[in-house]
Design a protein around this motif. Structure first.
Motif, PDB file in Angstrom:
ATOM      1  N   LEU A 122       0.833  -1.206   0.000  1.00  0.00           N
ATOM      2  CA  LEU A 122       0.000   0.000   0.000  1.00  0.00           C
ATOM      3  C   LEU A 122       0.867   1.256   0.000  1.00  0.00           C
ATOM      4  O   LEU A 122       0.595   2.204  -0.747  1.00  0.00           O
ATOM      5  N   ALA A 123       1.920   1.255   0.789  1.00  0.00           N
ATOM      6  CA  ALA A 123       2.831   2.408   0.835  1.00  0.00           C
ATOM      7  C   ALA A 123       3.502   2.626  -0.521  1.00  0.00           C
ATOM      8  O   ALA A 123       3.639   3.767  -0.981  1.00  0.00           O
ATOM      9  N   GLU A 124       3.897   1.537  -1.172  1.00  0.00           N
ATOM     10  CA  GLU A 124       4.509   1.655  -2.498  1.00  0.00           C
ATOM     11  C   GLU A 124       3.513   2.187  -3.519  1.00  0.00           C
ATOM     12  O   GLU A 124       3.869   2.995  -4.376  1.00  0.00           O
ATOM     13  N   HIS A 125       2.257   1.759  -3.414  1.00  0.00           N
ATOM     14  CA  HIS A 125       1.209   2.258  -4.315  1.00  0.00           C
ATOM     15  C   HIS A 125       0.992   3.753  -4.101  1.00  0.00           C
ATOM     16  O   HIS A 125       0.887   4.517  -5.071  1.00  0.00           O
ATOM     17  N   ILE A 126       0.943   4.168  -2.854  1.00  0.00           N
ATOM     18  CA  ILE A 126       0.756   5.590  -2.541  1.00  0.00           C
ATOM     19  C   ILE A 126       1.925   6.404  -3.070  1.00  0.00           C
ATOM     20  O   ILE A 126       1.737   7.472  -3.661  1.00  0.00           O
ATOM     21  N   GLN A 127       3.131   5.903  -2.888  1.00  0.00           N
ATOM     22  CA  GLN A 127       4.317   6.613  -3.375  1.00  0.00           C
ATOM     23  C   GLN A 127       4.262   6.748  -4.892  1.00  0.00           C
ATOM     24  O   GLN A 127       4.562   7.808  -5.446  1.00  0.00           O
ATOM     25  N   GLY A 128       3.863   5.677  -5.588  1.00  0.00           N
ATOM     26  CA  GLY A 128       3.741   5.738  -7.043  1.00  0.00           C
ATOM     27  C   GLY A 128       2.674   6.728  -7.468  1.00  0.00           C
ATOM     28  O   GLY A 128       2.851   7.467  -8.438  1.00  0.00           O
ATOM     29  N   SER A 129       1.564   6.770  -6.740  1.00  0.00           N
ATOM     30  CA  SER A 129       0.493   7.721  -7.050  1.00  0.00           C
ATOM     31  C   SER A 129       0.968   9.153  -6.850  1.00  0.00           C
ATOM     32  O   SER A 129       0.636  10.040  -7.641  1.00  0.00           O
ATOM     33  N   GLN A 130       1.734   9.385  -5.811  1.00  0.00           N
ATOM     34  CA  GLN A 130       2.262  10.728  -5.568  1.00  0.00           C
ATOM     35  C   GLN A 130       3.180  11.158  -6.704  1.00  0.00           C
ATOM     36  O   GLN A 130       3.121  12.300  -7.162  1.00  0.00           O
ATOM     37  N   THR A 131       4.014  10.247  -7.164  1.00  0.00           N
ATOM     38  CA  THR A 131       4.936  10.555  -8.259  1.00  0.00           C
ATOM     39  C   THR A 131       4.149  10.899  -9.519  1.00  0.00           C
ATOM     40  O   THR A 131       4.454  11.892 -10.202  1.00  0.00           O
ATOM     41  N   ARG A 132       3.129  10.088  -9.825  1.00  0.00           N
ATOM     42  CA  ARG A 132       2.303  10.370 -11.012  1.00  0.00           C
ATOM     43  C   ARG A 132       1.570  11.695 -10.879  1.00  0.00           C
ATOM     44  O   ARG A 132       1.481  12.463 -11.840  1.00  0.00           O
ATOM     45  N   THR A 133       1.066  11.995  -9.696  1.00  0.00           N
ATOM     46  CA  THR A 133       0.360  13.258  -9.460  1.00  0.00           C
ATOM     47  C   THR A 133       1.306  14.439  -9.657  1.00  0.00           C
ATOM     48  O   THR A 133       0.931  15.444 -10.293  1.00  0.00           O
ATOM     49  N   GLU A 134       2.513  14.337  -9.146  1.00  0.00           N
ATOM     50  CA  GLU A 134       3.493  15.413  -9.310  1.00  0.00           C
ATOM     51  C   GLU A 134       3.827  15.623 -10.783  1.00  0.00           C
ATOM     52  O   GLU A 134       3.945  16.766 -11.247  1.00  0.00           O
ATOM     53  N   MET A 135       3.960  14.526 -11.527  1.00  0.00           N
ATOM     54  CA  MET A 135       4.257  14.639 -12.960  1.00  0.00           C
ATOM     55  C   MET A 135       3.091  15.310 -13.688  1.00  0.00           C
ATOM     56  O   MET A 135       3.305  16.177 -14.550  1.00  0.00           O
TER      57      MET A 135
END
Length: 119
Positions: free
Chosen positions: A83-96
Motif C-alpha cells: 500500500l505504501a509503495e502504491h501511494i508513493q507511485g500515485s504521488q509521483t504520477r500526481t506530481e508529474m
C-alpha cells in the motif's frame, strides 16, 4: 471460591535475576539493532522477527500458535508495504501531472499573449 486477595506469594530470592533466554535475547537485540540504521524500519522489523523466531524455537508447546501470530503479522506488514509503495507511485504520477498541467497553462498563456500582441 475463597478470597485470594489476602494470599501473599513470596518472591523468589533471585527475583531480579533474569533467565538465560532473556539475557540472550536482550544481547541479540542490542547487538543486531546497532548494526541497523535507526531509519531502516524494514531492517529493524527483520531483527525483531528473527528475535521472535528465536523465542518460538525455544518453546515447542507454543510453536504453532506463535508461528501463526508471526505469520499474520508478516502478512499484514507485506500488505501495508504494498500500500505504501502504491501511494508513493500515485504521488509521483500526481506530481508529474501537475508539472505537465502547469507547463500547458504556461504555454496557453504565452499563446494568448502573442495573440493579443497580434491584434
Amino acid at each position: 471460591v475463597g478470597d485470594l486477595s489476602s494470599v501473599v506469594v513470596p518472591a523468589p530470592k533471585d527475583a531480579c535475576v533474569k533467565p538465560a533466554l532473556v539475557k540472550e535475547m536482550e544481547a541479540f537485540l542490542g547487538t543486531e539493532m546497532l548494526l541497523v540504521d535507526p531509519e531502516d524500519t524494514v531492517g529493524r522489523i527483520k531483527v525483531a522477527r528473527e528475535l521472535f523466531t528465536m523465542f518460538i524455537a525455544r518453546f515447542d508447546v507454543y510453536k504453532d500458535v506463535l508461528s501463526a501470530v508471526r505469520d499474520e503479522y508478516d502478512a499484514l506488514l507485506l500488505k501495508y508495504q504494498a500500500l505504501a509503495e502504491h501511494i508513493q507511485g500515485s504521488q509521483t504520477r500526481t506530481e508529474m501531472l501537475e508539472k505537465k498541467m502547469a507547463q500547458q497553462l504556461t504555454d496557453m498563456y504565452e499563446v494568448a499573449e502573442k495573440d493579443k500582441e497580434g491584434l
